[in-house]
Structures are given as C-alpha cells and as structure tokens.
Design a protein around this motif. Structure first.
Motif, PDB file in Angstrom:
ATOM      1  N   ALA A   1     102.807  10.127  15.598  1.00  0.00           N
ATOM      2  CA  ALA A   1     102.745   9.464  14.287  1.00  0.00           C
ATOM      3  C   ALA A   1     103.467  10.349  13.282  1.00  0.00           C
ATOM      4  O   ALA A   1     103.422  11.581  13.385  1.00  0.00           O
ATOM      5  CB  ALA A   1     101.295   9.275  13.852  1.00  0.00           C
TER       6      ALA A   1
ATOM      7  N   ILE B   1     103.769  11.581   9.425  1.00  0.00           N
ATOM      8  CA  ILE B   1     103.086  11.647   8.118  1.00  0.00           C
ATOM      9  C   ILE B   1     104.107  12.132   7.095  1.00  0.00           C
ATOM     10  O   ILE B   1     104.640  13.251   7.222  1.00  0.00           O
ATOM     11  CB  ILE B   1     101.871  12.600   8.142  1.00  0.00           C
ATOM     12  CG1 ILE B   1     100.910  12.242   9.273  1.00  0.00           C
ATOM     13  CG2 ILE B   1     101.154  12.574   6.793  1.00  0.00           C
ATOM     14  CD1 ILE B   1      99.692  13.165   9.384  1.00  0.00           C
TER      15      ILE B   1
ATOM     16  N   ALA C   1      96.046   9.989   5.472  1.00  0.00           N
ATOM     17  CA  ALA C   1      96.189  10.670   6.765  1.00  0.00           C
ATOM     18  C   ALA C   1      94.855  10.726   7.521  1.00  0.00           C
ATOM     19  O   ALA C   1      94.831  10.630   8.756  1.00  0.00           O
ATOM     20  CB  ALA C   1      96.725  12.081   6.540  1.00  0.00           C
TER      21      ALA C   1
ATOM     22  N   LEU D   1      96.512   9.775  19.440  1.00  0.00           N
ATOM     23  CA  LEU D   1      97.846  10.376  19.310  1.00  0.00           C
ATOM     24  C   LEU D   1      98.044  11.582  20.228  1.00  0.00           C
ATOM     25  O   LEU D   1      97.119  12.365  20.436  1.00  0.00           O
ATOM     26  CB  LEU D   1      98.064  10.832  17.859  1.00  0.00           C
ATOM     27  CG  LEU D   1      98.028   9.735  16.791  1.00  0.00           C
ATOM     28  CD1 LEU D   1      98.030  10.349  15.390  1.00  0.00           C
ATOM     29  CD2 LEU D   1      99.201   8.767  16.968  1.00  0.00           C
TER      30      LEU D   1
ATOM     31  N   VAL E   1     101.372  14.710  15.910  1.00  0.00           N
ATOM     32  CA  VAL E   1     101.801  14.214  14.586  1.00  0.00           C
ATOM     33  C   VAL E   1     103.016  15.006  14.131  1.00  0.00           C
ATOM     34  O   VAL E   1     103.132  16.201  14.419  1.00  0.00           O
ATOM     35  CB  VAL E   1     100.725  14.327  13.475  1.00  0.00           C
ATOM     36  CG1 VAL E   1      99.763  13.197  13.494  1.00  0.00           C
ATOM     37  CG2 VAL E   1     100.073  15.685  13.446  1.00  0.00           C
TER      38      VAL E   1
ATOM     39  N   ALA F   1      94.943  17.884  11.645  1.00  0.00           N
ATOM     40  CA  ALA F   1      95.415  17.664  13.026  1.00  0.00           C
ATOM     41  C   ALA F   1      94.618  18.543  13.984  1.00  0.00           C
ATOM     42  O   ALA F   1      94.155  18.080  15.035  1.00  0.00           O
ATOM     43  CB  ALA F   1      96.907  17.957  13.120  1.00  0.00           C
TER      44      ALA F   1
ATOM     45  N   ALA G   1     100.724  19.446  16.449  1.00  0.00           N
ATOM     46  CA  ALA G   1     101.403  19.115  15.189  1.00  0.00           C
ATOM     47  C   ALA G   1     102.755  19.803  15.056  1.00  0.00           C
ATOM     48  O   ALA G   1     102.911  20.971  15.413  1.00  0.00           O
ATOM     49  CB  ALA G   1     100.514  19.516  14.012  1.00  0.00           C
TER      50      ALA G   1
END
Ligand code: NAD
Ligand code: 89V
Length: 344
Positions: free
Chosen positions: A8, A10, A58, A67, A70, A86, A93
């Motif tokens: 994803a 952000i 978020a 996920l 991110v 995260a 992340a």
C-alpha cells in the motif's frame, strides 16, 4: 508470504507518482490500496493507477488491509508516526528520505522496526542511479587502484520549488533535501566517514534555508572527499538532476561528467563511455535518471523481502547518512569539524 506481494502507498503527492509507475514495472508485486489525508491527491493517484481501495487515514489502512509492506511517500514530519504504526502492525516499511527530521527520531524508528522484527528500507535512491552504479562497478574492478580522493558534486539552478513548494519554506533546505543524496553517494563510493567540515550559504533571497553547501569529509578508509551542492549555479547547460563524480585512485581516475560521460583512466588505459540512463516509457526528461533509480531501489526491496536479506539502504544503514546531515548543519553553525561516531 503470498506469491504476489501486496503493498500500500501512503502519501500520494508529487514524487509518489514515480513510485507507483515503478511498482507497475516490477513483477510479483502490486499496490492494492492507497492512502492520503488529502482526498484530492487520493483521487488523482487512485484514478491514475486504477486503485479502488482508498484511505484518508493511515490507521484505517492498517486495520482494513492485509499487507506485505507499506511504501511511505509522505514528507519527513509524518515519517516517524507512520513507520512506528507499520511496526506495530508487523508490516515491513519503505520510508522516503529524509528518513526523519532528527537523528533521534530515526534511531527510534529503527528500534521500533527491529523490535517488531520487520524490515525497514529508506527510499534513498540516488545511489541506485545507473551512472552511479557504473562508477561503483569501476571501483570494484580495481582498475584505478585504491581511491584516495573523491568529489561528489550537484550544482544547478533548476526550479525545484515549483514541483516541491515546501522546499522553499523550511529552515533547512539543500543539505537535508539534496545533499543527503550526495552524502549517501559519498558513503556508497568511499565508505563511512569519521569527520565532516561544512560551509553553507543562501543565495536565493526568496527561500528560508541554505541553497549552497560545501562539505569536506575524512573517510574511515583514509580517503577524503568533497561533497558540494548548489541550487544557485547558473551554467551554460543545466545539468539537473545529474550528480557529477570525480575519484582519484592510486592507479588512475574516474570522471562522471555532464551528459553521463564516464571516463576511466587506469591500469588498462583510458576508456570513455556513455552511461546515460534509459528513458523508461513513463519517464520524462530530465527526471528520467531519478525515475529509473526508483525502479531499481523498489526491485531491490522486493528481492530483499523474497530472500530475507537486509536492504542496502536499510533504516540502520541510513542512520549513518542522516548523521552526516545532522553533523553538516552542526558544523556549518559552529564552523568546526564534527566527529560522526559521537552522533551514532
Ligand atoms: P508532497 O507534499 O507532494 O506529497 C506528500 C503527500 O503526503 C501529500 O499528498 C500529503 O497530503 C500526504 N501526507 C502527508 N502526511 C500524511 C499522513 N500522515 N497520512 C497520509 N498522507 C499524508 O511531497 P513530495 O514532493 O511528493 O515528497 C514526498 C517525500 O519524497 C519527501 O520526503 C521528499 O523529500 C521525497 N522526495 C524524494 C525524491 C527522491 O528522488 N528520492 C524526490 C522528490 C521527493
Ligand atoms: O530527490 C529529491 O529529494 C528532490 C530533488 C532531486 C528535486 O531535490 O527533492
């Protein structure tokens, strides 16, 4: 982990569009959701890349999605809270540069991810530019012997403020935004640094921060380097966003000059080559150099997740680049050399 990685994004701003294009170019990964607190940017990027699952918060993204990672492409003030979020959700992340507004924040982010056992990579992409990789490959070939001097130079008068208006307003500008890349390249080519001495200036009266910086560094290898950057340098041919490199070694020299011309003089004589980056189908000049490096670093992330290896620009690694930024500002203020080990 699923066969195809589910990521994803952000932060759907100016630069994230490149990251989205790059994800589309990489096999076995897809961006399944996007998040931006600005609904307009969310719509623009969601529509452009056909992503239906959209979040303005978020925290809701982490609850609503399953996920594998991110990709945090927001500006620095939000990085710590998003990386720590995260980590709390056990999600690996990627975090854009500058990693954090302070080294203390960055250390806390590395600790949060280490404690949670999740990988963390800083999107420090300049070392992934193909011309810079070509310089690294020449060093590795041994042709110029042992390097004793380097110059990493970025001098331009390109109007970065039109695309990134926030760059005109911060107390810190060129070292934190652009010099950070050059300092990372210096580390990549010549290794870690023991001492840095810095001078800065502001030439453009319409911005808040410094737009010129000159840094002299002692590397632990014994080499020294000069890292110089400027957004106040009007040249006959505008080089943005090229980083020029000079390395002198015991047996020869490397010169990466304007227009991606690489000249290597070494044990095997002199060779001149064109190391221009390819123009990817979605890329646009003069940004194509940076855009190609975005694909390279994101591919590296996917490989690292697949193989369980640490990314080259992991959070832990990037502490050493961010420490150079902190040390450069401290040294510019005091006009004294700053020792790096004391900060780490
Ligand atoms: P931007 O302001 O255009 O985009 C940032 C976006 O993040 C905005 O749309 C904003 O609404 C959103 N955002 C901020 N905080 C948020 C939060 N807590 N939750 C959700 N959304 C949030 O900025 P930009 O120019 O795209 O820069 C983003 C980052 O990328 C910066 O850190 C910048 O330094 C970096 N950058 C890197 C490169 C590179 O080559 N590596 C180039 C340009 C910018
Ligand atoms: O890479 C960056 O962070 C950009 C730019 C190259 C424009 O300085 O902000």
């Amino acid at each position: 982990m699923a066969a195809e990685l589910r990521g994803a994004l952000i932060g759907c701003g100016f630069f994230a569009v490149n990251q989205m294009h790059a994800w589309r170019d990489i096999a076995d990964v897809s961006i399944v959701a996007v998040c931006d607190r600005d609904p307009e940017r969310l719509t623009v990027v969601g529509n452009q890349f056909g992503i239906a699952r959209r979040y303005t918060d978020a925290a809701a993204l982490f609850v609503g999605e399953s996920l594998d990672f991110v990709d945090i492409a927001t500006t620095a003030p939000s990085h710590r809270s998003l990386v720590e979020m995260a980590a709390r959700h056990g999600v690996p992340a990627i975090c854009q540069k500058p990693f954090a507004p302070s080294l203390a924040d960055a250390k806390a982010m590395v600790k949060a991810c280490t404690d949670a056992g999740v990988p963390l990579m800083v999107h420090e992409n300049f070392r992934w530019q193909s011309p810079i990789q070509a310089v690294r490959a020449m060093l590795d070939s041994g042709d110029i012997g042992t390097p004793f001097f380097g110059r990493i130079s970025f001098r331009s008068a390109y109007d970065v403020f039109s695309g990134q208006p926030y760059l005109a307003t911060g107390k810190r500008f060129i070292i934190e935004d652009l010099g950070i890349h050059s300092l990372d390249i210096a580390r990549f080519l010549l290794g870690d640094v023991s001492t840095i001495t810095t001078r800065t200036a502001r030439i453009n009266p319409n911005i808040a921060g410094e737009d010129v910086a000159t840094m002299l560094m002692d590397h632990k290898s014994g080499a020294m380097s000069v890292v110089d950057c400027s957004y106040a340098t009007k040249l006959a041919t505008e080089p943005f966003p090229q980083t020029l490199v000079e390395i002198d070694g015991s047996d020869g020299t490397i010169r990466l000059e304007q227009n991606y011309r690489l000249t290597v003089t070494g044990r095997n004589g002199t060779a001149v080559s064109d190391v221009s980056p390819p123009l990817l189908p979605w890329a646009s000049r003069p940004w194509h150099n940076i855009q190609e490096s975005v694909v390279a670093i994101q591919k590296h992330w996917v490989d690292c997740l697949a193989n369980g290896t640490e990314p080259a620009t992991s959070g832990a690694d990037n502490l050493r680049t961010l420490a150079l930024v902190e040390a450069a500002y401290a040294g510019a203020a005091s006009r004294k050399p700053v020792q790096l080990d004391a900060l780490l």
